[in-house]
Design a protein around this motif. Sequence first.
Motif, PDB file in Angstrom:
ATOM      1  N   TYR A  25       0.821  -1.196   0.000  1.00 55.18           N
ATOM      2  CA  TYR A  25       0.000   0.000   0.000  1.00 55.18           C
ATOM      3  C   TYR A  25       0.866   1.261   0.000  1.00 55.18           C
ATOM      4  O   TYR A  25       2.027   1.233   0.410  1.00 55.18           O
ATOM      5  CB  TYR A  25      -0.904   0.025   1.252  1.00 55.18           C
ATOM      6  CG  TYR A  25      -1.579  -1.279   1.515  1.00 55.18           C
ATOM      7  CD1 TYR A  25      -2.637  -1.706   0.716  1.00 55.18           C
ATOM      8  CD2 TYR A  25      -1.155  -2.112   2.552  1.00 55.18           C
ATOM      9  CE1 TYR A  25      -3.251  -2.929   0.948  1.00 55.18           C
ATOM     10  CE2 TYR A  25      -1.763  -3.337   2.788  1.00 55.18           C
ATOM     11  CZ  TYR A  25      -2.810  -3.740   1.977  1.00 55.18           C
ATOM     12  OH  TYR A  25      -3.407  -4.961   2.198  1.00 55.18           O
ATOM     13  N   ILE A  26       0.279   2.354  -0.464  1.00 55.33           N
ATOM     14  CA  ILE A  26       0.955   3.656  -0.393  1.00 55.33           C
ATOM     15  C   ILE A  26       0.629   4.292   0.943  1.00 55.33           C
ATOM     16  O   ILE A  26      -0.540   4.448   1.308  1.00 55.33           O
ATOM     17  CB  ILE A  26       0.507   4.569  -1.550  1.00 55.33           C
ATOM     18  CG1 ILE A  26       0.982   4.006  -2.890  1.00 55.33           C
ATOM     19  CG2 ILE A  26       1.046   5.985  -1.341  1.00 55.33           C
ATOM     20  CD1 ILE A  26       0.558   4.824  -4.089  1.00 55.33           C
ATOM     21  N   ASP A  27       1.672   4.668   1.678  1.00 55.30           N
ATOM     22  CA  ASP A  27       1.507   5.285   2.989  1.00 55.30           C
ATOM     23  C   ASP A  27       1.722   6.791   2.865  1.00 55.30           C
ATOM     24  O   ASP A  27       2.848   7.251   2.671  1.00 55.30           O
ATOM     25  CB  ASP A  27       2.521   4.693   3.970  1.00 55.30           C
ATOM     26  CG  ASP A  27       2.327   5.214   5.392  1.00 55.30           C
ATOM     27  OD1 ASP A  27       1.522   6.140   5.586  1.00 55.30           O
ATOM     28  OD2 ASP A  27       2.987   4.679   6.310  1.00 55.30           O
ATOM     29  N   LEU A  87       7.534   4.939  -0.567  1.00 57.19           N
ATOM     30  CA  LEU A  87       6.143   5.170  -0.156  1.00 57.19           C
ATOM     31  C   LEU A  87       5.410   3.877   0.173  1.00 57.19           C
ATOM     32  O   LEU A  87       4.263   3.915   0.645  1.00 57.19           O
ATOM     33  CB  LEU A  87       5.373   5.899  -1.269  1.00 57.19           C
ATOM     34  CG  LEU A  87       5.847   7.303  -1.654  1.00 57.19           C
ATOM     35  CD1 LEU A  87       4.911   7.886  -2.711  1.00 57.19           C
ATOM     36  CD2 LEU A  87       5.899   8.208  -0.436  1.00 57.19           C
ATOM     37  N   ILE A  88       6.036   2.746  -0.072  1.00 60.39           N
ATOM     38  CA  ILE A  88       5.352   1.458   0.002  1.00 60.39           C
ATOM     39  C   ILE A  88       5.499   0.805   1.372  1.00 60.39           C
ATOM     40  O   ILE A  88       6.578   0.772   1.955  1.00 60.39           O
ATOM     41  CB  ILE A  88       5.893   0.503  -1.080  1.00 60.39           C
ATOM     42  CG1 ILE A  88       5.650   1.081  -2.481  1.00 60.39           C
ATOM     43  CG2 ILE A  88       5.259  -0.875  -0.950  1.00 60.39           C
ATOM     44  CD1 ILE A  88       4.199   1.201  -2.861  1.00 60.39           C
ATOM     45  N   VAL A  89       4.376   0.277   1.874  1.00 53.63           N
ATOM     46  CA  VAL A  89       4.376  -0.529   3.101  1.00 53.63           C
ATOM     47  C   VAL A  89       3.543  -1.778   2.844  1.00 53.63           C
ATOM     48  O   VAL A  89       2.665  -1.785   1.989  1.00 53.63           O
ATOM     49  CB  VAL A  89       3.794   0.235   4.305  1.00 53.63           C
ATOM     50  CG1 VAL A  89       4.669   1.436   4.669  1.00 53.63           C
ATOM     51  CG2 VAL A  89       2.359   0.690   4.034  1.00 53.63           C
ATOM     52  N   ASN A  90       3.832  -2.838   3.597  1.00 52.85           N
ATOM     53  CA  ASN A  90       2.979  -4.033   3.479  1.00 52.85           C
ATOM     54  C   ASN A  90       1.944  -4.093   4.587  1.00 52.85           C
ATOM     55  O   ASN A  90       1.086  -4.974   4.605  1.00 52.85           O
ATOM     56  CB  ASN A  90       3.815  -5.325   3.457  1.00 52.85           C
ATOM     57  CG  ASN A  90       4.652  -5.492   4.713  1.00 52.85           C
ATOM     58  OD1 ASN A  90       4.497  -4.760   5.678  1.00 52.85           O
ATOM     59  ND2 ASN A  90       5.557  -6.448   4.686  1.00 52.85           N
ATOM     60  N   LYS A  91       2.023  -3.118   5.514  1.00 45.32           N
ATOM     61  CA  LYS A  91       1.055  -3.050   6.607  1.00 45.32           C
ATOM     62  C   LYS A  91       1.086  -1.650   7.186  1.00 45.32           C
ATOM     63  O   LYS A  91       2.148  -1.102   7.444  1.00 45.32           O
ATOM     64  CB  LYS A  91       1.417  -4.078   7.687  1.00 45.32           C
ATOM     65  CG  LYS A  91       0.454  -4.155   8.836  1.00 45.32           C
ATOM     66  CD  LYS A  91       0.917  -5.191   9.851  1.00 45.32           C
ATOM     67  CE  LYS A  91      -0.041  -5.293  11.034  1.00 45.32           C
ATOM     68  NZ  LYS A  91       0.434  -6.282  12.034  1.00 45.32           N
ATOM     69  N   TYR A  92      -0.088  -1.062   7.374  1.00 44.43           N
ATOM     70  CA  TYR A  92      -0.145   0.261   7.989  1.00 44.43           C
ATOM     71  C   TYR A  92       0.056   0.152   9.502  1.00 44.43           C
ATOM     72  O   TYR A  92      -0.499  -0.748  10.135  1.00 44.43           O
ATOM     73  CB  TYR A  92      -1.496   0.925   7.724  1.00 44.43           C
ATOM     74  CG  TYR A  92      -1.678   1.454   6.333  1.00 44.43           C
ATOM     75  CD1 TYR A  92      -0.697   2.222   5.727  1.00 44.43           C
ATOM     76  CD2 TYR A  92      -2.844   1.210   5.618  1.00 44.43           C
ATOM     77  CE1 TYR A  92      -0.863   2.725   4.450  1.00 44.43           C
ATOM     78  CE2 TYR A  92      -3.022   1.703   4.331  1.00 44.43           C
ATOM     79  CZ  TYR A  92      -2.035   2.461   3.760  1.00 44.43           C
ATOM     80  OH  TYR A  92      -2.212   2.952   2.497  1.00 44.43           O
TER      81      TYR A  92
END
Length: 280
Positions: A27-29, A204-209
């Motif tokens: 996801y984009i954070d 900007l990418i994360v696999n979990k907020y």
Amino acid sequence: MPKFSELFHVSNGSYFDVELTTDQKYYIDPGRINKLVCPGFDSAKAEMSISKFMRLAFDVTSESYDKASMRKLFEDPHEINATHLGLSAGESRGSGTSLSMLHSVFLKAKNTVNDDNLLIRTPQIIPLFAPRFDADRFSDLITNIIINELVQYTEYICDRLSIYVDSSQNIRVFDYTSGSWNEKNVSLPLDNNLKSIILVPAGLIVNKYPYSVNSYISKSILPARQTELLKHGEKKSLKNIFQMDTRDISQNKLKTYALQESVRDPKRLHEFLELIHLVA
């Protein structure tokens, strides 16, 4: 189909090297934008776009909302398959967001938090309370809002790596200066099925907020409830407190509980934001 770098025989640089056959659970954070220094990506404009959209969203959202203004702002956002981010199984596709969903989401956040400026500064908290609006759909919304900056970044990468782009494509972009969605001609690379590819800076990418409803409840709400009960002589585990507090909640248990506790004691949300460093 291979990754972007494999398809075009280039070395992975600052972009997130996506698989081109399916969406991936990333996801984009938006919380990472202001700290990102990435050639080709305009972090300042991306931040301004998000801030402007959020301010307009809360302006047009009310119990007696302005249908025309709301439609103008909320009709465009959709799932953008070209980034290959999200939760769709198999070939990139998905439901994204809708006008009615976005109105419901922003109204729920507005009525719960009762602080538009906080919501505008930290839009990451919006999904904490809205049913059916989780990481995937929140990331979809952010992607739509900053799509102009993502496209410009993609064009920059392709130009530097001498990758062929198709210049006959049109997309809808959010213009933060006018607060409206406009048609724009863009140049994007194509995969083997002639579908567009939009790159995202890896930073900007994360696999979990870090600001999920689960973490809000476990890190802020339940410890506070435990302390509250101890003051009244009741010693209970966090698990027992959660079971006790939610026994009468039949639907959307986590978000309903988070909403109830946030309204009952607004300090909980601020404490959580401080804990995860979203506010000073």
